[in-house]
Structure formats: C-alpha cells, structure tokens
Design an enzyme around this catalytic site. Structure first.
Site, mmCIF file in Angstrom:
data_model
loop_
_atom_site.group_PDB
_atom_site.id
_atom_site.type_symbol
_atom_site.label_atom_id
_atom_site.label_comp_id
_atom_site.label_asym_id
_atom_site.label_seq_id
_atom_site.Cartn_x
_atom_site.Cartn_y
_atom_site.Cartn_z
ATOM 1 N N GLY A 62 0.809 -1.217 0.000
ATOM 2 C CA GLY A 62 0.000 0.000 0.000
ATOM 3 C C GLY A 62 0.841 1.265 0.000
ATOM 4 O O GLY A 62 0.308 2.361 0.023
ATOM 5 N N CYS A 63 2.156 1.098 -0.016
ATOM 6 C CA CYS A 63 3.034 2.265 -0.093
ATOM 7 C C CYS A 63 3.549 2.390 -1.523
ATOM 8 O O CYS A 63 3.899 1.382 -2.139
ATOM 9 C CB CYS A 63 4.243 2.098 0.832
ATOM 10 N N GLN A 64 3.599 3.613 -2.004
ATOM 11 C CA GLN A 64 4.123 3.870 -3.339
ATOM 12 C C GLN A 64 5.629 3.599 -3.354
ATOM 13 O O GLN A 64 6.143 2.989 -4.276
ATOM 14 C CB GLN A 64 3.835 5.322 -3.705
ATOM 15 N N SER A 65 6.304 4.041 -2.318
ATOM 16 C CA SER A 65 7.743 3.788 -2.184
ATOM 17 C C SER A 65 7.915 2.436 -1.505
ATOM 18 O O SER A 65 6.981 1.901 -0.938
ATOM 19 C CB SER A 65 8.388 4.844 -1.282
#
Length: 140
Positions: free
Chosen positions: A50-53
């Site tokens: 769920g994190c872009q990074s």
C-alpha cells in the site's frame, strides 16, 4: 516513556515550525536518524503493502517489548516511518494495539501528503499494529 508522551513530544516538535517546508525538512532529518533495518530483513515479506515507495519494517520482541527497525527508498517516506517507529518502538505489544494515532492528525501530516503517501501512512500504522497483534498473541 509511554506512547502518549512520545506522541505529545512529536506534536510539540512539529508545532515549532511555521510552515510545511520546514516540517518536511525536519521529517527528512528524522529519517536520517532512523534505526536501519538489517539487510537480511529487506525482503518482500517485510515490505509494507500500500506504499508507493518501498518501505521495509522488521519487528522483534525484546524483553516483552516490540523493537522496530525500518528503511525506505524515499526520503519523505523514511521520515514518516521514523516518526511512527519513534512513537511505537520499545513498547509493549498491547500498548501499541491500544494506542491512538490522533497525533498524526495533530501534526497535520495526513493533509500535507499526496493521496498515495497518505495511503502509505495508513498502511504503515496498520502494519505496526499487526506486528503488535502477532506478538501479543505469542505472549498470551
């Protein structure tokens, strides 16, 4: 120090800055002071979904307290996880489970992040609490 006290300390620190550019710079500094995750834990299993990074988090139990280490490939994200780890590391799993995360709103973090980063922040909190649930279950 109790979670609530640490959170209040973080809110106080952020309130010292007049604008968000200064707060971002402070978050980047916090990210640089993050207790880094051991390379062996930089695995797919430890990536927060769920994190872009990419954000890796590892948790282990030490004297019935959870100790978190982390890393990220993005400087702002590293600052965000550093704030969360400061609030929740070296705490009892049940205290982490019961902890309120309103301090995030108090520092205005969510509203100053892009929607994808804000989602990532929610995912990070969820993951830290999931670790706490897992370790609390072991303790019971």
């Amino acid at each position: 120090m109790a979670i609530k006290e640490i959170q209040e300390e973080i809110v106080d620190e952020f309130s010292m800055f007049d604008d968000w550019m200064q707060r971002y710079e402070y978050m980047i500094e916090l990210g640089k002071s993050l207790p880094l995750i051991d390379e062996q834990y930089k695995t797919e299993d430890n990536i927060i979904k769920g994190c872009q990074s990419k954000v890796w988090v590892h948790a282990e139990l030490d004297n019935e307290k959870l100790v978190f280490t982390a890393d990220s490939d993005a400087i702002i994200t590293k600052g965000i996880i550093a704030i969360l780890i400061r609030a929740f590391s070296n705490q009892k799993p049940q205290d982490i489970i019961d902890a309120d995360t309103a301090f995030i709103d108090e520092i205005g973090l969510k509203e100053h992040l892009s929607p994808t980063r804000a989602n990532g922040l929610v995912s990070m909190i969820k993951q830290l609490k999931l670790y706490a649930v897992a370790y609390q279950t072991q303790l019971n």
